[in-house]
Design an enzyme around this catalytic site. Structure first.
Site, PDB file in Angstrom:
ATOM      1  N   TYR A 168      39.386  43.995  49.202  1.00 21.64           N
ATOM      2  CA  TYR A 168      39.222  42.640  48.650  1.00 21.64           C
ATOM      3  C   TYR A 168      39.142  42.697  47.120  1.00 21.64           C
ATOM      4  O   TYR A 168      39.814  41.930  46.412  1.00 21.64           O
ATOM      5  CB  TYR A 168      37.971  41.967  49.211  1.00 21.64           C
ATOM      6  N   ARG A 212      25.879  40.498  40.899  1.00 20.55           N
ATOM      7  CA  ARG A 212      25.123  39.531  40.084  1.00 20.55           C
ATOM      8  C   ARG A 212      25.114  38.138  40.701  1.00 20.55           C
ATOM      9  O   ARG A 212      24.112  37.414  40.625  1.00 20.55           O
ATOM     10  CB  ARG A 212      25.749  39.479  38.689  1.00 20.55           C
ATOM     11  N   ARG A 225      29.898  31.888  50.449  1.00 21.99           N
ATOM     12  CA  ARG A 225      30.912  32.906  50.187  1.00 21.99           C
ATOM     13  C   ARG A 225      30.235  34.263  50.327  1.00 21.99           C
ATOM     14  O   ARG A 225      29.226  34.526  49.672  1.00 21.99           O
ATOM     15  CB  ARG A 225      31.507  32.739  48.790  1.00 21.99           C
ATOM     16  N   PHE A 285      39.640  44.959  23.573  1.00 25.36           N
ATOM     17  CA  PHE A 285      39.836  43.966  24.621  1.00 25.36           C
ATOM     18  C   PHE A 285      39.384  44.519  25.980  1.00 25.36           C
ATOM     19  O   PHE A 285      38.766  43.819  26.774  1.00 25.36           O
ATOM     20  CB  PHE A 285      41.310  43.568  24.663  1.00 25.36           C
TER      21      PHE A 285
END
Length: 418
Positions: A168, A212, A225, A285
């Site tokens: 997933y 989290r 979920r 980044f």
């Protein structure tokens, strides 16, 4: 710009926060004038201010591609996240989403707040996408197709095993890592990284978010979920939602620590990926979110508050990470500090303590072996600062006045390096 209370407690946060605020204002002034590009960059600021800041470091061509890649996947994620959409409607949209990005008339009503605006006006994203070079378009289409198919698969499938969990996370985040690697390569600035370590870059971030966001996900209306794998949580409780109840606090924390320990396995790949980056802007980044992830895991570990509310790094600490992260030495230092914080919280009576310690020490060895840890600013403060609160407040006010003056009188001459 962070609460006054937090800044008074951590006065060294102030300057990084000030720089972050000024950089955000500078970035907002760089919104393109073309309507479709203006919408895309404005939307980027609304859905992820920190991402919008870091993306500004990239060269213009790559920045545009990454912006559109992010918004396309954010739109796809908005469809997946909307639990009010019936599966028989949602699944076909997810599977065909890679085709919709070529259709300037396509839009779909779902999501809330800024995400609803993104979906309602998706034609701006499609228009901007059509102006990217074919190499960027092909990479974005490929990842969108694979991600949509993977999301559709898990609409009808529970996350049962750890293998399911990894699969997933691969679909919703590992593929982002693969896609970014493709975009970096297409820009001519980086090598094409192996899929395995590109995947780990995404999995480390996604697993941190899933840990989290337990409470937010389990309390989702109209339907929870559930992303924590049954193979892990069933060792501690009968139902995943039982973890949030106070009577299960001890088992909940043990389960949480098990989840964090699972995420730590990706650190070695992430450090390898970042150490091989060549372009400074791309490095920054990539590095900042990874440091934020290890910092968040350190805060979450052994912390019952994950099941009571939101646990996240304070804004001032986030500003420090953005300000300090410039080289791989900075990454090694941050990973060493935050993993040390996590290690200090390990209770040797925890069922997974030995595995947790082993994975932390493996990561710390990589950091030590780099030979860069000696001269660094630590993120771990061993004692509270001994500044007078009155003096701190006075300095805060003076600096705020100076900042207001500079912003009002020299808006076009401010140049900051994060």
């Amino acid at each position: 710009m962070g609460s006054l209370k937090a800044v008074l407690k951590h006065p060294d946060d102030f300057y990084p926060l000030l720089k972050l605020k000024m950089a955000a204002k500078a970035a907002e002034k760089q919104i393109p004038s073309e309507p479709h590009w203006g919408f895309c960059y404005s939307m980027l600021h609304k859905v992820s201010r920190s991402f919008a800041l870091v993306i500004q470091q990239l060269n213009p061509e790559l920045r545009d591609a990454v912006c559109i890649f992010y918004l396309v996947l954010r739109a796809l994620d908005t469809v997946e996240d909307d639990t009010s959409i019936a599966a028989d409607i949602k699944v076909p949209i997810l599977i065909a989403f890679h085709q919709h990005i070529y259709d300037r008339d396509w839009h779909f009503a779902c999501g809330t707040k800024e995400y609803k605006v993104l979906m309602d006006q998706f034609h701006h994203v499609s228009t901007a996408f059509s102006e990217l070079s074919k190499s960027y378009q092909d990479a974005i289409e490929d990842i969108t197709m694979r991600m949509g198919a993977g999301m559709a698969k898990f609409i009808c499938k529970e996350v049962e095993t750890i293998d399911d969990y990894d699969e997933y996370c691969h679909y919703v985040a590992g593929l982002v890592g693969l896609g970014l690697s493709k975009l970096f390569y297409a820009s001519g600035t980086e090598i094409l990284f192996p899929d395995s370590i590109s995947n780990s870059m995404g999995l480390f971030l996604q697993k941190t978010n899933i840990i989290r966001d337990y409470l937010e996900d389990i309390n989702e209306i109209p339907k929870s979920r559930m992303f924590w794998p049954r193979e892990i949580w069933s060792k501690y409780v009968n139902k995943l939602e039982d973890l949030k109840y106070e009577e299960n606090s001890k088992k909940a924390v043990e389960c949480l620590n098990d989840m964090v320990t699972n995420a730590l396995i990706h650190i070695e790949d992430c450090l390898k990926y970042m150490s091989d980056l060549r372009d400074p802007a791309i490095f920054k980044f990539c590095a900042i979110p990874q440091i934020m992830a290890i910092g968040t895991l350190a805060l979450c570990y052994n912390n019952i508050e994950v099941f009571r509310g939101v646990v996240k790094m304070r804004r001032g600490l986030t500003a420090k990470v953005i300000d300090r992260t410039k080289t791989m030495a900075d990454v090694y230092g941050a990973f060493y500090d935050f993993s040390s914080m996590l290690k200090s919280k390990v209770d040797m009576h925890d069922p997974n303590a030995k595995t947790t310690i082993s994975r932390i020490e493996a990561a710390q060895k990589i950091c030590r072996d780099s030979g860069t840890l000696t001269n660094r600013k630590s993120y771990i403060v061993k004692s509270d600062p001994s500044y007078s609160p009155a003096l701190i407040a006075l300095v805060f006010i003076i600096l705020a006045i100076l900042y207001a003056y500079v912003s009002a009188n020299r808006p076009n001459k401010i140049k900051l390096t994060l």
